[in-house]
Scaffold this motif. Structure first.
Motif, PDB file in Angstrom:
ATOM      1  N   ILE A 141       0.838  -1.187   0.000  1.00 14.08           N
ATOM      2  CA  ILE A 141       0.000   0.000   0.000  1.00 14.08           C
ATOM      3  C   ILE A 141       0.875   1.239   0.000  1.00 14.08           C
ATOM      4  CG2 ILE A 141      -0.187   0.205   2.508  1.00 14.08           C
ATOM      5  CD1 ILE A 141      -2.907   0.894  -0.082  1.00 14.08           C
ATOM      6  N   LEU A 161      -9.021   3.033   0.071  1.00 11.89           N
ATOM      7  CA  LEU A 161      -8.391   3.435  -1.181  1.00 11.89           C
ATOM      8  C   LEU A 161      -9.396   4.163  -2.059  1.00 11.89           C
ATOM      9  CD1 LEU A 161      -6.449   0.176  -2.137  1.00 11.89           C
ATOM     10  CD2 LEU A 161      -5.478   2.266  -1.180  1.00 11.89           C
ATOM     11  N   TYR A 202     -10.084   5.245  -6.205  1.00 11.38           N
ATOM     12  CA  TYR A 202      -9.716   4.990  -7.595  1.00 11.38           C
ATOM     13  C   TYR A 202     -10.438   5.976  -8.503  1.00 11.38           C
ATOM     14  CZ  TYR A 202      -7.430   0.477  -6.712  1.00 11.38           C
ATOM     15  OH  TYR A 202      -6.573  -0.507  -6.303  1.00 11.38           O
ATOM     16  N   MET A 257      -5.287   3.933  -8.718  1.00 10.89           N
ATOM     17  CA  MET A 257      -5.398   4.517  -7.383  1.00 10.89           C
ATOM     18  C   MET A 257      -5.216   6.026  -7.459  1.00 10.89           C
ATOM     19  SD  MET A 257      -3.742   2.019  -4.495  1.00 10.89           S
ATOM     20  CE  MET A 257      -2.213   1.672  -5.346  1.00 10.89           C
ATOM     21  N   TYR A 306      -0.158   5.371  -9.907  1.00 10.39           N
ATOM     22  CA  TYR A 306      -1.328   6.032  -9.345  1.00 10.39           C
ATOM     23  C   TYR A 306      -1.445   7.423  -9.957  1.00 10.39           C
ATOM     24  CZ  TYR A 306       2.194   8.300  -6.373  1.00 10.39           C
ATOM     25  OH  TYR A 306       3.286   8.990  -5.917  1.00 10.39           O
ATOM     26  N   ARG A 316      -9.027  -2.053   1.158  1.00  4.92           N
ATOM     27  CA  ARG A 316      -8.121  -3.187   1.013  1.00  4.92           C
ATOM     28  C   ARG A 316      -7.969  -3.817   2.389  1.00  4.92           C
ATOM     29  NH1 ARG A 316      -2.707  -2.371  -2.208  1.00  4.92           N
ATOM     30  NH2 ARG A 316      -4.285  -2.221  -3.844  1.00  4.92           N
TER      31      ARG A 316
END
Length: 263
Positions: free
Chosen positions: A3, A101, A103, A112, A129, A147
């Motif tokens: 992460i 998270l 997106y 992301m 990202y 997550r």
């Protein structure tokens, strides 16, 4: 996959770090009456840098007795507790942690999204990202998912006994006892989700101290199995997750991470 922690979350002087959580004992096989168990987030596998906050650890004893431990550890770099070992056999240690998270869709792919200034992020070509500056005048509403990592480790006192199953979104079964693994010998695992074999799952192996770039990556077969080989006698992390299609709208993501010691 690890992460990304933005500096605004961790109050760090640099833009971001990639970290992965784990739980591991100081000794996987012992004859002692107790052993320390550590957990945390680490960029280098098994070298904790940030503690797991408010973690609760489920313990199953060799006799299938269940116990819950809530550590009072106040360290910033790791979470630590004493695992009591009153009886001989294998103890299972489990905990979980989640991270939110965001997106957004960029050029027909979901990536992301981190809300950070452009001068704090690498060039777009150097990262996987996006940030607000990448989207410019586009209208976007980030999709939020979580997550979740389920973390396991196993401690054997004096002898190895069968592993008692514990629930997890991604189930990983070792066909060899995880505390009997040998270097350069093939080890088979079976991966499942909702009691069904999970084909094409990602399997990532990292030796102690290794970064994501140094990991070995595998895929499970149609029957959910994969064969692992650990090249040296040392500690490892094995991470298993579903393959994500970046062209499909993201949903919650689940990972199982197991710490092991190979002889």
């Amino acid at each position: 996959m690890r992460i990304l922690f933005a500096s605004s979350l961790l109050m760090l002087p640099v833009s971001s770090f990639a970290h992965e959580p784990y739980v591991a004992p100081l000794a996987y096989n012992t004859s002692q009456t107790q052993v320390a168990v550590v957990s945390g987030y680490a960029e280098e596998a098994l070298n904790s840098e940030y503690a797991l906050k408010d973690a609760k650890f489920e313990i199953i004893s060799p006799n299938n007795d269940k116990n819950l431990i809530e550590p009072e550890s106040k360290l910033g770099s790791t979470t630590v507790f004493d695992l009591k070992l009153p009886e001989s056999g294998t103890y299972t240690v489990k905990t979980s942690t989640t991270y939110p998270l965001k997106y957004v869709q960029d050029q027909k792919e979901w990536k992301m999204f981190f809300d950070m200034p452009a001068d704090q992020a690498p060039k777009k070509a150097e990262r996987d990202y996006v940030i607000p500056a990448d989207l410019k005048a586009k209208k976007y509403t980030p999709t939020e998912v979580k997550r979740e990592w389920t973390l396991f480790t196993y401690v054997s006192k004096e002898k190895n006994t069968p592993i008692h199953a514990m629930s997890a979104p991604i189930q990983v079964e070792f066909l060899t006892h995880p505390n009997e693994l040998k270097a350069n010998q093939t080890v088979k695992i079976k991966v499942s989700k909702d009691n069904q074999a999970l084909a094409n799952a990602n399997v990532v192996i990292r030796a102690k101290g290794a970064t994501d770039e140094q990991a070995k990556n595998l895929k499970t077969l149609a029957d959910g199995t994969a064969e692992l080989i650990f090249p040296k006698a040392m500690e490892y992390l094995v991470e298993v997750s579903e393959t994500v299609d970046s062209k499909k709208k993201p949903s919650n993501q689940f990972y199982t991470i197991i710490s092991l010691s190979v002889n």
